[in-house]
Design an enzyme around this catalytic site. Structure first.
Site, short mmCIF file in Angstrom:
data_model
loop_
_atom_site.label_atom_id
_atom_site.label_comp_id
_atom_site.label_asym_id
_atom_site.label_seq_id
_atom_site.Cartn_x
_atom_site.Cartn_y
_atom_site.Cartn_z
N CYS A 44 -64.45 69.76 -16.18
CA CYS A 44 -63.08 69.34 -15.84
C CYS A 44 -62.65 68.20 -16.78
O CYS A 44 -63.47 67.41 -17.24
CB CYS A 44 -63.04 68.87 -14.39
N ARG A 48 -63.43 60.84 -14.91
CA ARG A 48 -64.63 60.35 -14.24
C ARG A 48 -65.85 61.24 -14.49
O ARG A 48 -66.93 60.98 -13.97
CB ARG A 48 -64.37 60.25 -12.73
N HIS A 100 -66.72 69.41 -10.08
CA HIS A 100 -67.06 68.14 -9.42
C HIS A 100 -66.34 68.02 -8.08
O HIS A 100 -65.24 68.54 -7.92
CB HIS A 100 -66.72 66.95 -10.33
N CYS A 103 -62.24 66.92 -7.00
CA CYS A 103 -61.44 67.41 -8.13
C CYS A 103 -59.95 67.48 -7.74
O CYS A 103 -59.59 68.17 -6.79
CB CYS A 103 -61.94 68.78 -8.57
#
Ligand code: CO
Length: 198
Positions: A44, A48, A100, A103
């Site tokens: 993604c 982060r 993750h 998201c």
């Protein structure tokens, strides 16, 4: 000279390059000749989830493609070109699809948020929500439901990778290539494997 807006970045960059060269004087010279990463990472775009940092890999060790919500679509020439180049030219051994928890793309799709053009992209995740609605409807806690949708998204995208002509061709040629579905937890920085082709 860089403008004042990017001053910090250039300072960091100089420090970073200096530290690497100090540890390994020929590092950049060696890398400038060729790259031979063992892994392709499809993750993604979320700031982060920085691929190299969370896997502790150096420049040259990870070939990377990132987009919002780590989606692999059969008509996305950008993603397919990265996959083809990685598998056929660089001959990576592993394709990692990493989603993750937390998201934003998955959350927006889940809540049918209207954000503009990106709604069309996130529609792919809404299709996954529909496909697994029976399972998802049984999860009463919304956070848990969202987490599961993040996992289902990675698993579906890993299947999409496996179904591309690129991976199918590699399989037919008996190339050593594994596909892995991973999920990263932004709450503790840890990766978890959900599925692996081998
Ligand atoms: Co995300």
């Amino acid at each position: 000279m860089p403008g004042p807006e990017l001053k910090d970045l250039f300072e960091n960059n100089k420090k970073w390059a200096g530290e690497i060269t100090k540890r390994d004087p020929t590092f950049f010279k060696r890398l400038s000749h060729l790259q031979s990463p063992k892994y392709l990472w499809i993750g993604c775009s979320d700031s982060r989830v920085p691929a190299n940092q969370i896997t502790g890999l150096l420049p040259g060790e990870l070939f990377v493609h990132r987009n919002v919500a780590n989606i692999v679509v059969h008509t996305d020439l950008n993603c397919l070109s990265v996959l083809q180049f990685a598998v056929e030219i660089l001959e990576v051994r592993h394709v990692i699809i990493c989603g993750h928890y937390g998201c934003g793309g998955v959350e927006a799709a889940f809540h049918s948020k209207k954000l503009g053009l990106i709604d069309n992209w996130l529609r792919h995740i809404q299709d996954i929500r529909t496909k697994y609605s029976h399972e998802l409807n049984q999860i009463k806690d919304e956070t848990a439901c969202l987490k599961r949708l993040c996992e289902l998204n990675v698993l579906e995208q890993a299947q999409n990778v496996c179904q591309t002509t690129i991976v199918q061709d590699a399989r037919n040629k008996k190339k050593a290539l594994s596909v892995h579905a991973l999920i990263y937890d932004i709450h503790d920085g840890l990766l978890k494997q959900l599925w692996s082709s081998k």
